[in-house]
Design a protein around this motif. Structure first.
Motif, PDB file in Angstrom:
ATOM      1  N   GLY A  47       0.842  -1.411  -0.129  1.00  0.00           N
ATOM      2  CA  GLY A  47       0.088  -0.180  -0.019  1.00  0.00           C
ATOM      3  C   GLY A  47       0.937   1.339  -0.040  1.00  0.00           C
ATOM      4  N   ILE A  48       1.879   1.174   0.857  1.00  0.00           N
ATOM      5  CA  ILE A  48       2.730   2.518   0.788  1.00  0.00           C
ATOM      6  C   ILE A  48       3.585   2.573  -0.452  1.00  0.00           C
ATOM      7  CG2 ILE A  48       4.813   3.361   1.861  1.00  0.00           C
ATOM      8  CD1 ILE A  48       4.024   2.205   4.681  1.00  0.00           C
ATOM      9  N   THR A  49       3.761   1.470  -1.199  1.00  0.00           N
ATOM     10  CA  THR A  49       4.257   1.694  -2.372  1.00  0.00           C
ATOM     11  C   THR A  49       3.424   2.245  -3.407  1.00  0.00           C
ATOM     12  OG1 THR A  49       5.687  -0.446  -1.901  1.00  0.00           O
ATOM     13  CG2 THR A  49       5.497  -0.082  -4.312  1.00  0.00           C
ATOM     14  N   PHE A  50       2.363   1.923  -3.475  1.00  0.00           N
ATOM     15  CA  PHE A  50       1.443   2.098  -4.370  1.00  0.00           C
ATOM     16  C   PHE A  50       1.034   3.743  -4.182  1.00  0.00           C
ATOM     17  CE2 PHE A  50      -0.209  -2.253  -4.566  1.00  0.00           C
ATOM     18  CZ  PHE A  50      -0.057  -2.356  -6.097  1.00  0.00           C
ATOM     19  N   LEU A  51       1.141   4.102  -2.997  1.00  0.00           N
ATOM     20  CA  LEU A  51       0.992   5.615  -2.570  1.00  0.00           C
ATOM     21  C   LEU A  51       2.201   6.326  -2.897  1.00  0.00           C
ATOM     22  CD1 LEU A  51      -0.623   7.903  -1.059  1.00  0.00           C
ATOM     23  CD2 LEU A  51       0.715   7.089   0.853  1.00  0.00           C
ATOM     24  N   GLY A  52       3.356   5.733  -2.867  1.00  0.00           N
ATOM     25  CA  GLY A  52       4.576   6.509  -3.202  1.00  0.00           C
ATOM     26  C   GLY A  52       4.501   6.693  -4.829  1.00  0.00           C
ATOM     27  N   LEU A  54       2.000   6.890  -6.580  1.00  0.00           N
ATOM     28  CA  LEU A  54       0.847   7.799  -6.941  1.00  0.00           C
ATOM     29  C   LEU A  54       1.404   9.384  -6.870  1.00  0.00           C
ATOM     30  CD1 LEU A  54      -2.205   8.124  -8.023  1.00  0.00           C
ATOM     31  CD2 LEU A  54      -2.574   8.193  -5.379  1.00  0.00           C
ATOM     32  N   LYS A  55       2.203   9.354  -5.641  1.00  0.00           N
ATOM     33  CA  LYS A  55       2.459  10.737  -5.461  1.00  0.00           C
ATOM     34  C   LYS A  55       3.755  11.311  -6.393  1.00  0.00           C
ATOM     35  CE  LYS A  55      -0.429  11.365  -2.547  1.00  0.00           C
ATOM     36  NZ  LYS A  55      -1.620  12.018  -2.639  1.00  0.00           N
ATOM     37  N   ILE A  56       4.528  10.125  -6.584  1.00  0.00           N
ATOM     38  CA  ILE A  56       5.781  10.546  -7.387  1.00  0.00           C
ATOM     39  C   ILE A  56       5.557  10.486  -9.019  1.00  0.00           C
ATOM     40  CG2 ILE A  56       8.189   9.632  -8.014  1.00  0.00           C
ATOM     41  CD1 ILE A  56       8.339   8.447  -5.312  1.00  0.00           C
ATOM     42  N   ALA A  57       4.844   9.704  -9.495  1.00  0.00           N
ATOM     43  CA  ALA A  57       4.369   9.516 -10.953  1.00  0.00           C
ATOM     44  C   ALA A  57       3.107   9.268 -11.140  1.00  0.00           C
ATOM     45  CB  ALA A  57       5.366   8.497 -11.295  1.00  0.00           C
ATOM     46  N   PRO A  58       2.079  10.149 -10.905  1.00  0.00           N
ATOM     47  CA  PRO A  58       0.570   9.969 -11.106  1.00  0.00           C
ATOM     48  C   PRO A  58       0.257   9.474 -12.426  1.00  0.00           C
ATOM     49  CG  PRO A  58       1.157  12.170 -10.692  1.00  0.00           C
ATOM     50  CD  PRO A  58       2.477  11.487 -10.616  1.00  0.00           C
ATOM     51  N   SER A  59       1.189  10.076 -13.567  1.00  0.00           N
ATOM     52  CA  SER A  59       0.904   9.658 -14.903  1.00  0.00           C
ATOM     53  C   SER A  59       0.874   8.072 -15.110  1.00  0.00           C
ATOM     54  CB  SER A  59       1.604  10.363 -15.883  1.00  0.00           C
ATOM     55  OG  SER A  59       3.068  10.245 -15.577  1.00  0.00           O
ATOM     56  N   VAL A  60       1.958   7.592 -14.117  1.00  0.00           N
ATOM     57  CA  VAL A  60       2.357   6.191 -14.408  1.00  0.00           C
ATOM     58  C   VAL A  60       1.047   5.396 -13.925  1.00  0.00           C
ATOM     59  CG1 VAL A  60       3.950   4.374 -13.729  1.00  0.00           C
ATOM     60  CG2 VAL A  60       4.835   6.304 -14.713  1.00  0.00           C
ATOM     61  N   ALA A  61       0.826   5.799 -12.880  1.00  0.00           N
ATOM     62  CA  ALA A  61      -0.462   5.133 -12.020  1.00  0.00           C
ATOM     63  C   ALA A  61      -1.453   5.300 -12.610  1.00  0.00           C
ATOM     64  CB  ALA A  61      -0.582   5.675 -10.703  1.00  0.00           C
TER      65      ALA A  61
END
Length: 95
Positions: A47-52, A54-61
Motif C-alpha cells: 500500500g505504501i509503495t502504491f501511494l509512493g 501515485l505521489k511521485i509518478a501520477p501519470s504512470v499510476a
C-alpha cells in the motif's frame, strides 16, 4: 497557494499514518510472532509503495488500468490479516 499547502498536508498525513500503522504492526509482530501480522505488514508495504508511485509518478499510476484495484486489494489484504490476528489473539486461552 493554500490549495498547494492543503495538498502537501494531505500527502504528509497519508504517508505519516501509513508509516504509523506499519510501525504498530511491526511492534505487534515482534511481541507475538503471528504469521497474520507478517501478511498485514507485507500488504501495508504494498500500500505504501502504491501511494509512493501515485505521489511521485501520477501519470504512470493512471496509465496502468490495474493500479487502483491492486491498491484496494492490498488494503483489503491488510484488513483481513489484521482481523485474522484479532481472532487469533482472542481465541488464546487466558493466563
Amino acid at each position: 497557494m493554500q490549495g498547494g499547502l492543503f495538498g502537501s498536508l494531505q500527502t504528509f498525513a497519508s504517508i505519516a499514518s501509513s508509516l504509523m500503522i506499519l510501525s504498530a504492526l511491526f511492534l505487534l509482530w515482534r511481541k507475538s510472532g503471528s504469521v497474520w501480522l507478517i501478511v498485514a505488514i507485507a500488504a501495508e508495504l504494498f500500500g505504501i509503495t502504491f501511494l509512493g508511485i501515485l505521489k511521485i509518478a501520477p501519470s504512470v499510476a493512471q496509465s496502468i488500468p490495474i493500479f487502483f484495484p491492486m491498491w484496494t486489494l492490498s488494503a483489503l489484504a491488510m484488513a483481513i490479516a489484521l482481523f485474522a490476528y484479532a481472532i487469533e489473539i482472542t481465541q488464546r486461552p487466558g493466563p
